[in-house]
Design a protein around this motif. Structure first.
Motif, PDB file in Angstrom:
ATOM      1  N   GLU A  97       0.938  -1.116   0.003  1.00 35.55           N
ATOM      2  CA  GLU A  97       0.096  -0.100  -0.182  1.00 35.55           C
ATOM      3  C   GLU A  97       1.007   1.444  -0.056  1.00 35.55           C
ATOM      4  O   GLU A  97       1.176   1.430   1.020  1.00 35.55           O
ATOM      5  N   VAL A  98       1.056   1.905  -1.318  1.00 31.45           N
ATOM      6  CA  VAL A  98       2.188   2.973  -1.348  1.00 31.45           C
ATOM      7  C   VAL A  98       1.573   4.050  -0.458  1.00 31.45           C
ATOM      8  O   VAL A  98       0.319   4.276  -0.429  1.00 31.45           O
ATOM      9  N   PRO A  99       2.446   4.601   0.415  1.00 34.64           N
ATOM     10  CA  PRO A  99       1.992   5.760   1.360  1.00 34.64           C
ATOM     11  C   PRO A  99       1.582   6.854   0.491  1.00 34.64           C
ATOM     12  O   PRO A  99       2.131   7.286  -0.494  1.00 34.64           O
ATOM     13  N   GLY A 100       0.459   7.385   1.079  1.00 36.01           N
ATOM     14  CA  GLY A 100      -0.290   8.560   0.471  1.00 36.01           C
ATOM     15  C   GLY A 100       0.126   9.929   1.151  1.00 36.01           C
ATOM     16  O   GLY A 100       1.095   9.838   2.033  1.00 36.01           O
ATOM     17  N   ALA A 101      -0.501  10.832   0.491  1.00 29.27           N
ATOM     18  CA  ALA A 101      -0.052  12.262   1.021  1.00 29.27           C
ATOM     19  C   ALA A 101      -0.312  12.334   2.531  1.00 29.27           C
ATOM     20  O   ALA A 101       0.020  13.364   3.196  1.00 29.27           O
ATOM     21  N   ASP A 102      -1.563  11.583   2.920  1.00 30.66           N
ATOM     22  CA  ASP A 102      -1.803  11.718   4.321  1.00 30.66           C
ATOM     23  C   ASP A 102      -0.577  10.920   5.409  1.00 30.66           C
ATOM     24  O   ASP A 102      -0.698  11.427   6.597  1.00 30.66           O
ATOM     25  N   GLU A 103       0.065  10.244   4.929  1.00 31.30           N
ATOM     26  CA  GLU A 103       1.455   9.839   5.722  1.00 31.30           C
ATOM     27  C   GLU A 103       2.477  10.772   5.561  1.00 31.30           C
ATOM     28  O   GLU A 103       3.557  10.553   4.869  1.00 31.30           O
ATOM     29  N   THR A 104       2.433  11.955   6.192  1.00 33.27           N
ATOM     30  CA  THR A 104       3.449  12.955   5.962  1.00 33.27           C
ATOM     31  C   THR A 104       4.695  12.758   6.643  1.00 33.27           C
ATOM     32  O   THR A 104       5.726  13.203   6.650  1.00 33.27           O
ATOM     33  N   ASP A 105       4.760  11.614   7.480  1.00 36.81           N
ATOM     34  CA  ASP A 105       6.153  10.838   8.207  1.00 36.81           C
ATOM     35  C   ASP A 105       6.960  10.052   7.162  1.00 36.81           C
ATOM     36  O   ASP A 105       7.767   9.618   7.673  1.00 36.81           O
ATOM     37  N   VAL A 106       6.409  10.067   5.825  1.00 38.66           N
ATOM     38  CA  VAL A 106       6.912   8.831   5.088  1.00 38.66           C
ATOM     39  C   VAL A 106       7.939   9.838   3.838  1.00 38.66           C
ATOM     40  O   VAL A 106       7.302  10.825   3.291  1.00 38.66           O
ATOM     41  N   ILE A 107       9.368   9.619   3.995  1.00 36.41           N
ATOM     42  CA  ILE A 107      10.213   9.900   2.791  1.00 36.41           C
ATOM     43  C   ILE A 107      10.383   9.132   1.767  1.00 36.41           C
ATOM     44  O   ILE A 107      10.850   8.002   2.024  1.00 36.41           O
ATOM     45  N   THR A 108      10.029   9.515   0.586  1.00 39.29           N
ATOM     46  CA  THR A 108      10.169   8.554  -0.569  1.00 39.29           C
ATOM     47  C   THR A 108      11.542   8.651  -1.155  1.00 39.29           C
ATOM     48  O   THR A 108      12.010   9.788  -1.577  1.00 39.29           O
ATOM     49  N   ILE A 109      12.239   7.597  -1.469  1.00 37.65           N
ATOM     50  CA  ILE A 109      13.576   7.652  -1.974  1.00 37.65           C
ATOM     51  C   ILE A 109      13.603   6.704  -3.344  1.00 37.65           C
ATOM     52  O   ILE A 109      12.989   5.600  -3.068  1.00 37.65           O
ATOM     53  N   ASP A 110      13.750   7.287  -4.330  1.00 37.45           N
ATOM     54  CA  ASP A 110      13.814   6.581  -5.572  1.00 37.45           C
ATOM     55  C   ASP A 110      14.833   5.490  -5.698  1.00 37.45           C
ATOM     56  O   ASP A 110      16.152   6.210  -5.577  1.00 37.45           O
ATOM     57  N   ILE A 111      14.691   4.213  -5.840  1.00 35.74           N
ATOM     58  CA  ILE A 111      15.849   3.503  -5.928  1.00 35.74           C
ATOM     59  C   ILE A 111      16.613   3.134  -7.252  1.00 35.74           C
ATOM     60  O   ILE A 111      17.429   2.389  -7.405  1.00 35.74           O
ATOM     61  N   ASP A 112      15.846   3.823  -8.318  1.00 31.68           N
ATOM     62  CA  ASP A 112      16.320   3.708  -9.508  1.00 31.68           C
ATOM     63  C   ASP A 112      17.550   4.400  -9.885  1.00 31.68           C
ATOM     64  O   ASP A 112      17.678   5.352 -10.794  1.00 31.68           O
ATOM     65  N   GLN A 113      18.425   4.126  -9.274  1.00 32.77           N
ATOM     66  CA  GLN A 113      20.078   4.916  -9.254  1.00 32.77           C
ATOM     67  C   GLN A 113      21.006   4.390  -8.717  1.00 32.77           C
ATOM     68  O   GLN A 113      20.469   3.271  -7.759  1.00 32.77           O
ATOM     69  N   PRO A 114      22.022   4.511  -8.675  1.00 36.84           N
ATOM     70  CA  PRO A 114      23.221   3.693  -8.065  1.00 36.84           C
ATOM     71  C   PRO A 114      23.065   3.689  -6.526  1.00 36.84           C
ATOM     72  O   PRO A 114      22.478   4.740  -5.985  1.00 36.84           O
ATOM     73  N   LEU A 115      23.432   2.474  -5.806  1.00 38.11           N
ATOM     74  CA  LEU A 115      23.261   2.335  -4.420  1.00 38.11           C
ATOM     75  C   LEU A 115      23.803   3.469  -3.889  1.00 38.11           C
ATOM     76  O   LEU A 115      23.307   3.963  -2.764  1.00 38.11           O
ATOM     77  N   ASP A 116      25.146   3.946  -4.176  1.00 36.25           N
ATOM     78  CA  ASP A 116      25.656   5.224  -3.190  1.00 36.25           C
ATOM     79  C   ASP A 116      24.632   6.413  -3.272  1.00 36.25           C
ATOM     80  O   ASP A 116      24.717   7.100  -2.453  1.00 36.25           O
ATOM     81  N   ALA A 117      24.192   6.426  -4.468  1.00 37.03           N
ATOM     82  CA  ALA A 117      23.145   7.684  -4.431  1.00 37.03           C
ATOM     83  C   ALA A 117      22.064   7.556  -3.595  1.00 37.03           C
ATOM     84  O   ALA A 117      21.535   8.689  -3.096  1.00 37.03           O
ATOM     85  N   VAL A 118      21.199   6.290  -3.692  1.00 42.18           N
ATOM     86  CA  VAL A 118      20.568   5.981  -2.763  1.00 42.18           C
ATOM     87  C   VAL A 118      20.583   6.219  -1.415  1.00 42.18           C
ATOM     88  O   VAL A 118      20.016   6.788  -0.443  1.00 42.18           O
ATOM     89  N   ILE A 119      21.968   5.737  -1.000  1.00 43.52           N
ATOM     90  CA  ILE A 119      22.580   5.985   0.447  1.00 43.52           C
ATOM     91  C   ILE A 119      22.553   7.301   0.918  1.00 43.52           C
ATOM     92  O   ILE A 119      22.270   7.781   1.813  1.00 43.52           O
ATOM     93  N   GLU A 120      23.228   8.141  -0.229  1.00 44.46           N
ATOM     94  CA  GLU A 120      23.230   9.500   0.336  1.00 44.46           C
ATOM     95  C   GLU A 120      22.024  10.213   0.137  1.00 44.46           C
ATOM     96  O   GLU A 120      21.738  11.001   0.939  1.00 44.46           O
ATOM     97  N   GLN A 121      21.184   9.785  -0.590  1.00 45.71           N
ATOM     98  CA  GLN A 121      19.731  10.706  -0.537  1.00 45.71           C
ATOM     99  C   GLN A 121      19.126  10.382   0.712  1.00 45.71           C
ATOM    100  O   GLN A 121      18.597  11.314   1.398  1.00 45.71           O
ATOM    101  N   ALA A 122      18.995   8.999   1.194  1.00 48.40           N
ATOM    102  CA  ALA A 122      18.731   8.788   2.583  1.00 48.40           C
ATOM    103  C   ALA A 122      19.276   9.352   3.543  1.00 48.40           C
ATOM    104  O   ALA A 122      18.731   9.973   4.669  1.00 48.40           O
TER     105      ALA A 122
END
Length: 171
Positions: A138-163
């Motif tokens: 169940e993809v978090p919706g706009a009502d779940e304001t404590d969820v930060i979405t990180i796109d994983i369609d990038q190299p692992l190092d970039a995902v880690i840095e974004q997180a």
């Protein structure tokens, strides 16, 4: 405790939760818990026999994770928990009594995750498992304001840095 924070790295199997959390824990000198370690024996035996868990099976496990999150925030400025948290009801259960909890949703489409699983395992035979994960998500919706979405369609190092940057922005 006001400046402590717990981040649950969530998403379907194969999205990189453990890899990202391990690196983040090192970068942040943060406590780290793989939520799978808190499954009761009955759940482990059920999964080992190839049976999927249902919501009733997950209830005591989510309670244990909720308690662990509460305990971790009392001892650590930043704590990380790996838990798929696929359903909103699961995320809501983790939130109870843990106002300093937020989620990092490692989001990727089916094809991206399938290709990573193939690369990681050399072959990928559990497509049914991945399909069931996406079916349950169940993809978090706009009502779940404590969820930060990180796109994983990038190299692992970039995902880690974004997180990492997302966590720093929450402190």
């Amino acid at each position: 405790m006001a400046n402590t924070k717990i981040f649950v790295l969530m998403g379907v199997s194969g999205c990189g939760k453990s890899a990202v959390a391990t690196q983040l824990a090192q970068k942040l000198n943060a406590a780290f818990l793989d939520g799978d370690f808190l499954h009761p024996r009955a759940n482990i035996e059920k999964m080992a026999s190839g049976q999927p868990l249902n919501d009733d099976d997950r209830a005591p496990w989510l309670g244990s994770l909720n308690d662990a999150a509460f305990a971790m925030q009392r001892a650590n400025p930043v704590s990380l928990i790996v838990c798929s948290a696929l359903k909103k009801s699961y995320r809501d259960r983790l939130r109870v009594g843990n106002p300093n909890l937020a989620f990092l949703f490692l989001q990727g489409d089916y094809e991206v995750i399938e290709q990573r699983l193939i690369a990681r395992q050399g072959h990928f035979q559990k497509s049914g498992m991945l399909k069931s994960q996406f079916a349950a998500l169940e993809v978090p919706g706009a009502d779940e304001t404590d969820v930060i979405t990180i796109d994983i369609d990038q190299p692992l190092d970039a995902v880690i840095e974004q997180a990492h940057q997302a966590i720093l922005a929450q402190e």
